[in-house]
Design a protein around this motif. Structure first.
Motif, PDB file in Angstrom:
ATOM      1  N   UNK A  82       0.824  -1.208   0.000  1.00 26.65           N
ATOM      2  CA  UNK A  82       0.000   0.000   0.000  1.00 26.65           C
ATOM      3  C   UNK A  82       0.861   1.262   0.000  1.00 26.65           C
ATOM      4  N   UNK A  83       2.027   1.184   0.610  1.00 27.02           N
ATOM      5  CA  UNK A  83       2.898   2.353   0.767  1.00 27.02           C
ATOM      6  C   UNK A  83       3.956   2.456  -0.329  1.00 27.02           C
ATOM      7  N   UNK A  84       3.821   1.652  -1.377  1.00 27.27           N
ATOM      8  CA  UNK A  84       4.813   1.622  -2.457  1.00 27.27           C
ATOM      9  C   UNK A  84       4.983   2.990  -3.130  1.00 27.27           C
ATOM     10  N   UNK A  85       3.897   3.644  -3.455  1.00 26.15           N
ATOM     11  CA  UNK A  85       3.961   4.953  -4.132  1.00 26.15           C
ATOM     12  C   UNK A  85       3.881   6.056  -3.093  1.00 26.15           C
ATOM     13  N   UNK A  86       4.999   6.258  -2.414  1.00 27.86           N
ATOM     14  CA  UNK A  86       5.058   7.320  -1.403  1.00 27.86           C
ATOM     15  C   UNK A  86       6.176   8.276  -1.769  1.00 27.86           C
ATOM     16  N   UNK A  87       5.953   9.526  -1.452  1.00 28.91           N
ATOM     17  CA  UNK A  87       6.877  10.579  -1.830  1.00 28.91           C
ATOM     18  C   UNK A  87       7.048  11.534  -0.657  1.00 28.91           C
ATOM     19  N   UNK A  88       8.222  12.110  -0.565  1.00 28.15           N
ATOM     20  CA  UNK A  88       8.472  13.167   0.405  1.00 28.15           C
ATOM     21  C   UNK A  88       8.692  14.446  -0.381  1.00 28.15           C
ATOM     22  N   UNK A  89       7.913  15.467  -0.048  1.00 26.95           N
ATOM     23  CA  UNK A  89       8.046  16.761  -0.706  1.00 26.95           C
ATOM     24  C   UNK A  89       7.904  17.835   0.351  1.00 26.95           C
ATOM     25  N   UNK A  90       8.906  18.693   0.448  1.00 26.83           N
ATOM     26  CA  UNK A  90       8.958  19.730   1.484  1.00 26.83           C
ATOM     27  C   UNK A  90       8.707  19.117   2.870  1.00 26.83           C
ATOM     28  N   UNK A  91       9.321  17.982   3.121  1.00 28.27           N
ATOM     29  CA  UNK A  91       9.237  17.231   4.377  1.00 28.27           C
ATOM     30  C   UNK A  91       7.843  16.674   4.663  1.00 28.27           C
ATOM     31  N   UNK A  92       6.931  16.725   3.705  1.00 27.85           N
ATOM     32  CA  UNK A  92       5.595  16.148   3.828  1.00 27.85           C
ATOM     33  C   UNK A  92       5.609  14.748   3.214  1.00 27.85           C
ATOM     34  N   UNK A  93       4.787  13.861   3.749  1.00 24.89           N
ATOM     35  CA  UNK A  93       4.645  12.521   3.196  1.00 24.89           C
ATOM     36  C   UNK A  93       3.372  12.463   2.361  1.00 24.89           C
ATOM     37  N   UNK A  94       3.516  11.998   1.137  1.00 28.60           N
ATOM     38  CA  UNK A  94       2.391  11.823   0.225  1.00 28.60           C
ATOM     39  C   UNK A  94       2.353  10.350  -0.171  1.00 28.60           C
ATOM     40  N   UNK A  95       1.218   9.707   0.052  1.00 31.74           N
ATOM     41  CA  UNK A  95       1.024   8.315  -0.340  1.00 31.74           C
ATOM     42  C   UNK A  95      -0.073   8.301  -1.400  1.00 31.74           C
ATOM     43  N   UNK A  96       0.260   7.813  -2.577  1.00 32.08           N
ATOM     44  CA  UNK A  96      -0.703   7.746  -3.679  1.00 32.08           C
ATOM     45  C   UNK A  96      -1.114   6.293  -3.872  1.00 32.08           C
ATOM     46  N   UNK A 129       0.185  13.880  -8.077  1.00 32.35           N
ATOM     47  CA  UNK A 129       1.439  14.435  -7.544  1.00 32.35           C
ATOM     48  C   UNK A 129       1.581  15.906  -7.930  1.00 32.35           C
ATOM     49  N   UNK A 130       1.294  16.236  -9.159  1.00 27.94           N
ATOM     50  CA  UNK A 130       1.399  17.620  -9.633  1.00 27.94           C
ATOM     51  C   UNK A 130       0.470  18.537  -8.824  1.00 27.94           C
ATOM     52  N   UNK A 131      -0.752  18.124  -8.598  1.00 21.41           N
ATOM     53  CA  UNK A 131      -1.730  18.925  -7.852  1.00 21.41           C
ATOM     54  C   UNK A 131      -1.262  19.159  -6.415  1.00 21.41           C
ATOM     55  N   UNK A 132      -0.734  18.121  -5.779  1.00 26.61           N
ATOM     56  CA  UNK A 132      -0.250  18.231  -4.396  1.00 26.61           C
ATOM     57  C   UNK A 132       0.944  19.186  -4.332  1.00 26.61           C
ATOM     58  N   UNK A 133       1.902  19.029  -5.237  1.00 25.48           N
ATOM     59  CA  UNK A 133       3.076  19.905  -5.256  1.00 25.48           C
ATOM     60  C   UNK A 133       2.673  21.361  -5.449  1.00 25.48           C
ATOM     61  N   UNK A 134       1.726  21.611  -6.344  1.00 29.74           N
ATOM     62  CA  UNK A 134       1.260  22.987  -6.555  1.00 29.74           C
ATOM     63  C   UNK A 134       0.689  23.565  -5.262  1.00 29.74           C
ATOM     64  N   UNK A 135      -0.116  22.778  -4.570  1.00 23.60           N
ATOM     65  CA  UNK A 135      -0.704  23.241  -3.313  1.00 23.60           C
ATOM     66  C   UNK A 135       0.341  23.525  -2.252  1.00 23.60           C
ATOM     67  N   UNK A 136       1.327  22.648  -2.119  1.00 26.20           N
ATOM     68  CA  UNK A 136       2.385  22.870  -1.131  1.00 26.20           C
ATOM     69  C   UNK A 136       3.254  24.063  -1.515  1.00 26.20           C
ATOM     70  N   UNK A 137       3.536  24.222  -2.812  1.00 30.04           N
ATOM     71  CA  UNK A 137       4.321  25.375  -3.269  1.00 30.04           C
ATOM     72  C   UNK A 137       3.576  26.679  -3.009  1.00 30.04           C
ATOM     73  N   UNK A 138       2.266  26.706  -3.283  1.00 29.49           N
ATOM     74  CA  UNK A 138       1.459  27.917  -3.016  1.00 29.49           C
ATOM     75  C   UNK A 138       1.450  28.232  -1.538  1.00 29.49           C
ATOM     76  N   UNK A 139       1.287  27.207  -0.722  1.00 31.67           N
ATOM     77  CA  UNK A 139       1.254  27.388   0.726  1.00 31.67           C
ATOM     78  C   UNK A 139       2.574  27.944   1.237  1.00 31.67           C
ATOM     79  N   UNK A 140       3.665  27.425   0.731  1.00 29.38           N
ATOM     80  CA  UNK A 140       4.998  27.889   1.135  1.00 29.38           C
ATOM     81  C   UNK A 140       5.222  29.325   0.679  1.00 29.38           C
TER      82      UNK A 140
END
Length: 147
Positions: A82-96, A129-140
């Motif tokens: 279940x955790x195979x597609x996991x990413x760390x972006x700006x120290x956040x964990x994203x599991x797809x 992934x693109x949508x999540x990164x955009x949201x985190x970038x906007x927030x930052x």
């Protein structure tokens, strides 16, 4: 709790082992871990911190402690990662994950295992992934412009 070290997380038998610095002793980091279960709240060790009660001075050995504890005590013995597609972006964990040809995600902030994902469905993993990164970038960006 210090920041969760998602970049050092390990998927094992239906769980995600997430190390973190528990404290310092004589200038050395002392590591602990916390777990996520692929069963979510139905999992015995979901969001459970260090059920083995053992600490270590290295990330590798604390992960081994967690694995051994899960081998002997886990209520999940999954062959699907279940955790195979996991990413760390700006120290956040994203599991797809994919369900019925649609993609969903879980999002955990650097210091908390509370899922803050929006209830959104995606056609592809890359769109997600693109949508999540955009949201985190906007927030930052918006937080860096505060006065």
């Amino acid at each position: 709790m210090n920041r969760l070290l998602y970049e050092n997380s390990v998927s094992y038998q239906g769980h995600l082992i997430i190390p973190f610095v528990f404290g310092m002793a004589d200038g050395q980091a002392i590591y602990s871990y916390t777990l996520l279960s692929e069963l979510g709240y139905k999992g015995q060790f979901h969001k459970f911190q260090n059920p083995a009660g053992i600490y270590s001075n290295s990330i590798e050995s604390i992960v081994e402690v967690a694995k051994e504890h899960l081998e002997n005590n886990s209520d999940v013995k999954s062959k699907i990662d279940y955790f195979k597609s996991r990413y760390t972006y700006q120290d956040n964990l994203i599991i797809v994950y994919k369900l019925a040809d649609k993609y969903f995600y879980d999002h955990y902030k650097p210091d908390s295992l509370n899922n803050v994902a929006a209830p959104k469905i995606f056609a592809t993993e890359s769109e997600c992934i693109h949508w999540i990164k955009q949201g985190l970038d906007r927030s930052k960006a918006s937080s860096s412009f505060e006065i």
